[in-house]
Design a protein around this motif. Structure first.
Motif, PDB file in Angstrom:
ATOM      1  N   ASP A 144      -5.495  -1.592  -1.951  1.00 57.68           N
ATOM      2  CA  ASP A 144      -5.976  -0.291  -1.474  1.00 57.68           C
ATOM      3  C   ASP A 144      -4.862   0.479  -0.798  1.00 57.68           C
ATOM      4  N   ALA A 145      -3.850  -0.237  -0.322  1.00 63.68           N
ATOM      5  CA  ALA A 145      -2.677   0.419   0.278  1.00 63.68           C
ATOM      6  C   ALA A 145      -1.485  -0.495   0.037  1.00 63.68           C
ATOM      7  N   VAL A 146      -0.338   0.106  -0.239  1.00 62.28           N
ATOM      8  CA  VAL A 146       0.865  -0.703  -0.489  1.00 62.28           C
ATOM      9  C   VAL A 146       1.976  -0.245   0.449  1.00 62.28           C
ATOM     10  N   ILE A 147       2.617  -1.220   1.079  1.00 61.79           N
ATOM     11  CA  ILE A 147       3.824  -0.937   1.883  1.00 61.79           C
ATOM     12  C   ILE A 147       4.963  -1.666   1.188  1.00 61.79           C
ATOM     13  N   SER A 148       6.029  -0.925   0.874  1.00 62.80           N
ATOM     14  CA  SER A 148       7.139  -1.554   0.149  1.00 62.80           C
ATOM     15  C   SER A 148       8.223  -2.003   1.117  1.00 62.80           C
ATOM     16  N   ILE A 149       8.759  -3.166   0.802  1.00 65.65           N
ATOM     17  CA  ILE A 149       9.932  -3.628   1.554  1.00 65.65           C
ATOM     18  C   ILE A 149      11.079  -3.812   0.557  1.00 65.65           C
ATOM     19  N   PRO A 150      12.334  -3.645   1.006  1.00 70.49           N
ATOM     20  CA  PRO A 150      13.439  -3.783   0.067  1.00 70.49           C
ATOM     21  C   PRO A 150      13.616  -5.231  -0.392  1.00 70.49           C
ATOM     22  N   ASP A 151      14.140  -5.368  -1.581  1.00 66.93           N
ATOM     23  CA  ASP A 151      14.468  -6.689  -2.107  1.00 66.93           C
ATOM     24  C   ASP A 151      15.567  -7.282  -1.214  1.00 66.93           C
ATOM     25  N   CYS A 152      15.466  -8.537  -0.856  1.00 63.21           N
ATOM     26  CA  CYS A 152      16.498  -9.094   0.037  1.00 63.21           C
ATOM     27  C   CYS A 152      16.599 -10.607  -0.085  1.00 63.21           C
ATOM     28  N   ARG A 193       1.442   4.571   9.434  1.00 65.24           N
ATOM     29  CA  ARG A 193       0.504   5.157  10.398  1.00 65.24           C
ATOM     30  C   ARG A 193      -0.763   5.650   9.675  1.00 65.24           C
ATOM     31  N   ASP A 194      -0.575   6.253   8.501  1.00 70.22           N
ATOM     32  CA  ASP A 194      -1.742   6.718   7.727  1.00 70.22           C
ATOM     33  C   ASP A 194      -2.642   5.539   7.355  1.00 70.22           C
ATOM     34  N   ILE A 195      -2.014   4.443   6.939  1.00 70.62           N
ATOM     35  CA  ILE A 195      -2.813   3.253   6.562  1.00 70.62           C
ATOM     36  C   ILE A 195      -3.560   2.743   7.806  1.00 70.62           C
ATOM     37  N   ALA A 196      -2.841   2.719   8.932  1.00 71.97           N
ATOM     38  CA  ALA A 196      -3.457   2.237  10.181  1.00 71.97           C
ATOM     39  C   ALA A 196      -4.702   3.061  10.506  1.00 71.97           C
ATOM     40  N   ARG A 197      -4.605   4.372  10.318  1.00 70.50           N
ATOM     41  CA  ARG A 197      -5.756   5.244  10.630  1.00 70.50           C
ATOM     42  C   ARG A 197      -6.963   4.883   9.767  1.00 70.50           C
ATOM     43  N   ARG A 198      -6.710   4.521   8.517  1.00 71.29           N
ATOM     44  CA  ARG A 198      -7.825   4.217   7.613  1.00 71.29           C
ATOM     45  C   ARG A 198      -8.560   2.951   8.036  1.00 71.29           C
ATOM     46  N   TYR A 199      -7.836   2.009   8.630  1.00 70.06           N
ATOM     47  CA  TYR A 199      -8.450   0.708   8.886  1.00 70.06           C
ATOM     48  C   TYR A 199      -8.642   0.396  10.379  1.00 70.06           C
ATOM     49  N   ALA A 200      -8.371   1.376  11.222  1.00 71.27           N
ATOM     50  CA  ALA A 200      -8.392   1.099  12.671  1.00 71.27           C
ATOM     51  C   ALA A 200      -9.776   0.732  13.196  1.00 71.27           C
ATOM     52  N   ALA A 201     -10.817   1.117  12.469  1.00 72.02           N
ATOM     53  CA  ALA A 201     -12.167   0.836  12.982  1.00 72.02           C
ATOM     54  C   ALA A 201     -12.652  -0.567  12.604  1.00 72.02           C
ATOM     55  N   CYS A 227     -13.695  -6.286   6.227  1.00 76.01           N
ATOM     56  CA  CYS A 227     -12.599  -7.152   6.720  1.00 76.01           C
ATOM     57  C   CYS A 227     -11.363  -6.998   5.835  1.00 76.01           C
ATOM     58  N   PRO A 228     -10.445  -6.106   6.222  1.00 78.82           N
ATOM     59  CA  PRO A 228      -9.238  -5.929   5.410  1.00 78.82           C
ATOM     60  C   PRO A 228      -8.299  -7.141   5.520  1.00 78.82           C
ATOM     61  N   SER A 229      -7.542  -7.349   4.454  1.00 75.37           N
ATOM     62  CA  SER A 229      -6.505  -8.396   4.473  1.00 75.37           C
ATOM     63  C   SER A 229      -5.145  -7.744   4.295  1.00 75.37           C
ATOM     64  N   VAL A 230      -4.231  -8.127   5.162  1.00 77.21           N
ATOM     65  CA  VAL A 230      -2.837  -7.716   4.980  1.00 77.21           C
ATOM     66  C   VAL A 230      -2.168  -8.865   4.251  1.00 77.21           C
ATOM     67  N   VAL A 231      -1.752  -8.620   3.018  1.00 74.15           N
ATOM     68  CA  VAL A 231      -1.208  -9.711   2.201  1.00 74.15           C
ATOM     69  C   VAL A 231       0.290  -9.492   2.017  1.00 74.15           C
ATOM     70  N   LEU A 232       1.063 -10.463   2.464  1.00 77.51           N
ATOM     71  CA  LEU A 232       2.520 -10.385   2.327  1.00 77.51           C
ATOM     72  C   LEU A 232       2.859 -10.973   0.963  1.00 77.51           C
ATOM     73  N   ALA A 233       3.245 -10.093   0.043  1.00 73.56           N
ATOM     74  CA  ALA A 233       3.390 -10.503  -1.362  1.00 73.56           C
ATOM     75  C   ALA A 233       4.759 -10.092  -1.900  1.00 73.56           C
TER      76      ALA A 233
END
Ligand code: F6R
Length: 617
Positions: free
Chosen positions: A568-576, A464-472, A523-529
């Protein structure tokens, strides 16, 4: 698209109809209306805008009738105005009609009716249909009585119709009766305690009854407060088959959540468990499905899979393609249902055809199913709606069992489709080359998916914090590779449909071939890495974006090292496991889109111009 409800019984109809319309509003929310008989004439209350406006109007001018019809509209013919809202009255005031669908030959009918002196107040095809009923009614033998004339005039009208319809009608001369019918638009008869309801969707019925009859194409139901009959357009009697809705009112209500989309995002661990329940073999090495209606021998003959779907379900098919090709080593083709139906693509005799549809009513997917069946193929459906047209017309399939999805943007149905696609890949792989040990590992990974999803959901405040930064921002790129390319497409679709931000999904490396021109600090990029063999290559793509000042939101596996300062922002997902990765990676893009839309003050559950379940072409 549009929502339909009708009530006949011993209670005042209007509040029941309004309540039903509120539950149906996700099917269309341009305008709403209802009709009932009052003091010997049909009274219509209808308004452009939401059901609340209609509810207010009805409360100010209450209707006492114990039968009536109501409608919530997603505009097809004519702009969003009070006049174009349903119900429509015939020009003699004798009939009121609600309709979901499109009458393709309405222009010829209208010309005919204008020649006969009928007048029109709206631009809709529905008003034409209503006047045609009045035309036929006037020609029926008066000695037959209003009840028979009403039913027969609807039947005759529908015989002339080209197109699709779910309708319900009132007739002033048959005051306590309703006639309803369907062709390609869903319609369900609810059988309650001394009352009947008609609805386009089970969610409008669950508050009053769980007992239903799913009407079929070409069937007409005639209701009085005490009985109902079902016949066909050719006047043949139909014996009703009673079914039960298995979910409850609470499933279709918000509870403590602010939006259905939010509720459904957080329901995903449970939804995934429900999609898997009872579907693993006793030895824990493969999947099993009760309703495929195909033997292992039939499957052994298959040398190619074809999947057709629309929207998010199409993205889920792309993930299934990746997993089936990767684990079962069988070629898979995925097509948009809307394209397949007109493309006449060569399929090959040993192709197994799948359609995927949450609602089971998407008209293009249904048309693709029919086209494949017409060509002699067996069609299996992955579907969330027992009793839906696609469920009924397919030769077998797999139900998702995730309960009603009310938010217009698909979330829990999407991840459940990913799960079922992963299970199909396992099922086929185990019939071919996959070893017992790999099967067991795969099954255990799928069983662990709900917990991994819970872990990502726990990061909601961070997202949600990341969303607030880039919502505009006014543009977004979503990038991913292999099985996460469809998740990038899904992220872009989610964002654009609920927040109206322009977004594109691309394979990460393909971005250099055009979309990179969009990149700037705006123009932010959401990169699935995720970690894996392509991790370094995706990091290179991030470098290229960063070199052009593009902000980066990286979704990466816990413990993976995105070089310092690059994201600029990182969201972690579990190893799977690879089969679970798309499910886990879908959660951050759903949450990001949801919180951005909330931040922008958008109506998340009722995004503009959209409706749940696209039942018109
Ligand atoms: C997007 C979305 C739509 C549906 C599409 C197919 O969030 O919900 O793109 O996925 O309209 O719907 P079903 O699965 O009902 O056939």
């Amino acid at each position: 698209m549009c929502g339909i409800i009708a009530y006949i019984g011993k209670h005042r109809a209007a509040p029941i109809i309004v309540e039903g319309l509120k539950r149906l509003e996700y099917r269309g929310y341009d305008s709403a209306g209802l009709a009932a008989q009052q003091n010997g004439r049909l009274v219509v209350i209808k308004k452009a805008g939401r059901v609340d406006r209609l509810a207010q109007e009805e409360a100010e001018h209450p209707l006492s009738a114990t039968s009536g019809i109501g409608h919530t509209r997603w505009a097809t013919h004519g702009a969003v105005t009070d006049a174009n809202a349903h119900p429509h009255l015939s020009s003699d005031g004798k009939f009121a009609l609600i309709h979901n669908g499109v009458i393709e030959n309405y222009a010829q009918m209208k010309t005919f009716l204008l020649g006969k002196g009928f007048t029109f107040k709206s631009e809709t095809d529905t008003e034409v249909l209503c006047n045609l009923i009045a035309y036929h009614y006037a020609k029926e033998d008066a000695a037959a009585g209003p009840s028979v004339r009403f039913l027969e005039s609807v039947r005759k009208t529908l015989r002339h119709v080209e197109g699709t319809y779910g309708i319900a009608a009132l007739c002033v001369e048959a005051p306590n009766e309703i006639v309803a019918a369907r062709k390609a638009s869903p319609l369900i008869l609810g059988v309650g305690e001394a009352e009947y309801l008609i609805a386009s969707d089970a969610s409008a019925l669950v508050g009053r009854t769980q007992n239903v009859v799913y009407l079929k194409d070409g069937e007409i139901v005639h209701l009085t407060p005490k009985a109902f009959t079902i016949t066909t357009l050719d006047q043949a009697d139909v014996s009703p088959v009673m079914d039960r809705i298995t979910w409850s009112v609470a499933d279709a209500e918000l509870g403590t959540y602010e939006h259905f989309m939010e509720k459904e995002i957080f329901e995903q661990p449970l939804a995934l468990e429900n999609s898997m329940r009872g579907r693993f073999s006793e030895d824990g090495s493969t999947a099993q499905f009760g309703g495929l209606n195909l033997t292992a021998g039939d499957f052994a003959q298959v040398d190619r899979f074809m999947f057709c779907a629309c929207g998010s379900a199409w993205h889920a098919c792309l993930v299934a393609e990746h997993l089936i090709e990767r684990f079962a080593r069988l070629p898979v083709e995925v097509d948009y249902a809307s394209e397949f139906r007109y493309r006449n693509s060569p399929l090959g005799r040993s192709t197994l055809f799948f359609v995927m549809s949450q609602s089971g009513e998407t008209i293009d997917t249904l048309a693709a199913l029919r086209e494949a069946k017409r060509k002699g193929y067996r069609v299996l459906a992955i579907n969330n709606s027992v009793g839906s047209t696609i469920a009924r017309e397919s030769d077998g399939g797999i139900f998702q069992h995730v309960g009603p999805e009310i938010g217009v943007a698909s979330t829990k149905a999407f991840t459940s489709q990913l799960m079922i696609g992963a299970m199909v890949a396992l099922y086929v792989a185990r019939m071919r080359d996959m070893s017992f040990a790999d099967g067991v590992q795969y099954v255990n990974a799928l069983k662990g998916a709900p917990d991994l999803v819970r872990r990502v959901l726990a990061q909601a405040p961070h997202i949600r914090d990341i969303a607030r930064r880039y919502a505009a921002s006014s543009d977004f790129l979503f990038l991913g590779r292999l099985s996460l390319f469809p998740i990038a497409l899904e992220g872009a679709l989610k964002l654009k449909e609920i927040s109206y931000i322009h977004a594109e999904g691309y394979p990460a490396a393909e971005m250099k071939h055009g979309p990179i021109a969009l990149i700037s600090e705006k123009c932010p990029s959401v990169v699935l890495a995720p970690k894996g063999e392509l991790f370094n290559k995706i990091v290179s793509s991030i470098q290229e974006l960063k070199a052009r000042k593009g902000p980066i939101i990286a979704v990466t596996t816990e413990g993976s090292e995105i070089p310092a300062g690059l994201a600029d922002a990182v969201i972690s997902i579990p190893d799977c496991h690879e089969a679970v990765l798309p499910i886990v990676a879908a959660i951050p893009v759903q949450l990001l889109s949801y919180y951005i839309a909330v931040e922008r003050g958008c109506d998340v559950d009722k995004p503009r111009n959209l409706a749940k379940s696209v039942t018109v072409e």
